[in-house]
Design a protein around this motif. Structure first.
Motif, PDB file in Angstrom:
ATOM      1  N   PRO A 156       1.730  -5.472  -6.492  1.00  0.00           N
ATOM      2  CA  PRO A 156       3.045  -5.832  -7.054  1.00  0.00           C
ATOM      3  C   PRO A 156       3.728  -6.984  -6.333  1.00  0.00           C
ATOM      4  O   PRO A 156       4.590  -7.639  -6.913  1.00  0.00           O
ATOM      5  CB  PRO A 156       3.855  -4.528  -6.910  1.00  0.00           C
ATOM      6  CG  PRO A 156       2.833  -3.452  -6.739  1.00  0.00           C
ATOM      7  CD  PRO A 156       1.692  -4.082  -6.020  1.00  0.00           C
ATOM      8  N   GLU A 157       3.358  -7.218  -5.076  1.00  0.00           N
ATOM      9  CA  GLU A 157       4.005  -8.306  -4.344  1.00  0.00           C
ATOM     10  C   GLU A 157       3.579  -9.673  -4.887  1.00  0.00           C
ATOM     11  O   GLU A 157       4.390 -10.595  -4.963  1.00  0.00           O
ATOM     12  CB  GLU A 157       3.669  -8.208  -2.853  1.00  0.00           C
ATOM     13  CG  GLU A 157       4.272  -6.958  -2.186  1.00  0.00           C
ATOM     14  CD  GLU A 157       3.998  -6.937  -0.704  1.00  0.00           C
ATOM     15  OE1 GLU A 157       3.317  -7.878  -0.215  1.00  0.00           O
ATOM     16  OE2 GLU A 157       4.453  -6.000  -0.028  1.00  0.00           O
TER      17      GLU A 157
ATOM     18  N   SER B 276       3.315 -13.119 -13.561  1.00  0.00           N
ATOM     19  CA  SER B 276       3.023 -14.217 -12.641  1.00  0.00           C
ATOM     20  C   SER B 276       2.178 -13.692 -11.491  1.00  0.00           C
ATOM     21  O   SER B 276       2.542 -12.691 -10.856  1.00  0.00           O
ATOM     22  CB  SER B 276       4.316 -14.839 -12.103  1.00  0.00           C
ATOM     23  OG  SER B 276       5.131 -15.301 -13.169  1.00  0.00           O
ATOM     24  N   ILE B 277       1.061 -14.371 -11.210  1.00  0.00           N
ATOM     25  CA  ILE B 277       0.169 -13.997 -10.105  1.00  0.00           C
ATOM     26  C   ILE B 277       0.061 -15.201  -9.187  1.00  0.00           C
ATOM     27  O   ILE B 277      -0.361 -16.283  -9.592  1.00  0.00           O
ATOM     28  CB  ILE B 277      -1.225 -13.584 -10.616  1.00  0.00           C
ATOM     29  CG1 ILE B 277      -1.107 -12.483 -11.670  1.00  0.00           C
ATOM     30  CG2 ILE B 277      -2.092 -13.123  -9.458  1.00  0.00           C
ATOM     31  CD1 ILE B 277      -2.441 -12.106 -12.283  1.00  0.00           C
TER      32      ILE B 277
END
Length: 444
Positions: free
Chosen positions: A280-281, A291-292
């Motif tokens: 999740p960070e 967004s990754i």
């Protein structure tokens, strides 16, 4: 010769009769060129009809208009029927024109213009009354309609004469496959017309305008139109859009989940390989956007976006493959440095290593140029060879040093083992130099 008074009277009477007959023949001969002229009239119900009768040659002969029931309307300029709707327009020896206002369907029929000659001459004029169709109405629509349901819309209009024509349109495009029905009204003069449009509800029809248009000659090229806006409910349609078509390690990627449905879909749900997002960070969801950041090989997998509304749910998938960083300079800078290191150790090993590296380079000169990143297996193999060669060199060097040191110690102790003092040991050592080569000991 003298005539008797009675005979003279009979003679004058005979002359008068002959003169009267001659005058009558002349009048009949003149009336043969007289004939009334009329025209058929068409009028819309509620309008005004003008009836005109003309005579090109008339010797003061009377004209008369009569209705389909043979009732006299006007005799010359004299009104014969008490009807306020009928008015005199013009009366002369050559023309008799009248008007009928607020025409109704019952006024339709054949009107007669008579010219009172010997014999009486007539001309017919047919009055046609057009029945105006009522404003159409669309029935059978329920809102909203679920996608896939069958819809039957009916457009109906009454009071047309002759029967009106009904046409269907969807977003200004005419629909041909419709049913048409015509029925005669109870007055046996007008018609009721209906048309049915039958189709399956589709999501592409949502918001479409369906119109029913009535065409009739009484409308003066201005058709009557009834409209209905369709409202179709359907399950969401989902699509994923990627911001990066060739994601590499260390880069970022944004996946946007576009969903369209009615009612509007709820917030989308993102998953990876059938489960929750593992990091999740780095993997942040903001509404419909995933967004990754700082991509790596562990991010490879199948990402699913799911949207739902009260009608149903739908989903789509995106397969993410993170590629190695594109860099062709890394292999060419490592190999020369490793080759130089091997040259400083042993000649035989250096030759073998250099030959192997050269063979690899000669065998496939385009191998590195076609790679999208460094070959980790090749680098690891070269490093292992260098480490092995270095260890072997250290071992051989150690054995060499130990060998020379052992020989020195052995020669130094020869002849001094049994000497009582130092002088005797020196003498014995020097005296035994002749056989020294035979008594040497070597460490192997």
């Amino acid at each position: 010769m003298r005539l008797k008074p009675g005979a003279l009277l009979r003679f004058y009477s005979l002359c008068g009769i002959l003169m009267q007959v001659a005058a009558t023949k002349n009048k009949v001969r003149g009336s043969q060129g007289q004939f009334p002229l009329t025209q058929n009239v068409t009028v819309v119900e509620g309008g005004t009809a003008n009836l005109t009768c003309r005579v090109d040659q008339n010797d003061n002969t009377s004209l008369q208009w009569s209705n389909p029931a043979q009732q006299t309307l006007y005799f010359d300029d004299k009104k014969a029927l008490r009807d306020n709707r009928i008015e005199l327009v013009r009366a002369s020896w050559h023309e008799l024109s009248i008007s009928v206002s607020d025409v109704s369907l019952s006024d339709e029929g054949q009107y007669t213009c008579s010219l009172f000659t010997m014999p009486v001459k007539t001309s017919k004029a047919f009055l046609t009354v057009l029945g105006v169709p009522e404003k159409p109405q669309i029935t059978g629509f329920t809102s909203p309609v679920m996608e896939g349901e069958r819809m039957q819309l009916t457009c109906k209009t009454s009071g047309s004469k002759p029967a009106a024509d009904i046409r269907w349109f969807k977003n200004d495009k005419e629909v041909k496959d419709v049913k048409y029905l015509k029925e005669e009204d109870t007055n046996r003069k007008t018609f009721t017309v209906s048309s049915t449009l039958d189709f399956l509800a589709d999501r592409n029809d949502d918001g479409a305008v369906v119109s029913c248009r009535v065409d009739h000659e009484s409308l003066n090229s201005t058709p009557q139109i009834a409209m209905q806006v369709l409202e179709i409910h359907y399950t969401p349609l989902v699509k994923i859009i990627s911001s990066n078509s060739w994601p590499e390690e260390g880069q970022s990627i944004i996946l946007t989940c576009e969903s369209k449905g009615k009612p509007v879909p709820e917030p989308v749900l993102w998953t990876k390989d059938g489960g929750e997002l593992p990091d999740p960070e780095r993997m942040v969801v903001n509404g419909r956007v995933l967004s990754i950041s700082f991509l790596n090989k562990t991010d490879n997998g199948t990402y699913r976006c799911e949207a739902k509304n009260p009608i149903g749910r739908n989903s789509t998938e995106y397969v993410l493959i993170v590629h190695d960083v594109f860099n062709t300079l890394l292999p060419t800078t490592v190999i020369p440095s490793l080759t130089t290191a091997t040259v400083t150790t042993t000649v035989a090993l250096t030759t073998s290593t250099t030959t192997s590296a050269t063979a690899n380079s000669t065998r496939d000169p385009n191998a590195l140029a076609g790679q999208t990143g460094p070959d980790h297996a090749l680098i690891g193999g070269i490093v292992a060879v260098v480490v092995f060669v270095t260890l072997c060199s250290i071992i051989l060097l150690g054995r060499y040093l130990a060998r020379h040191k052992g020989t020195y110690l052995t020669n130094e102790a020869k002849g001094a083992e049994d000497a009582p003092d130092a002088d005797t040991a020196i003498i014995n050592a020097e005296g035994s130099q002749v056989n020294a080569e035979e008594k040497k000991e070597y460490f192997i």
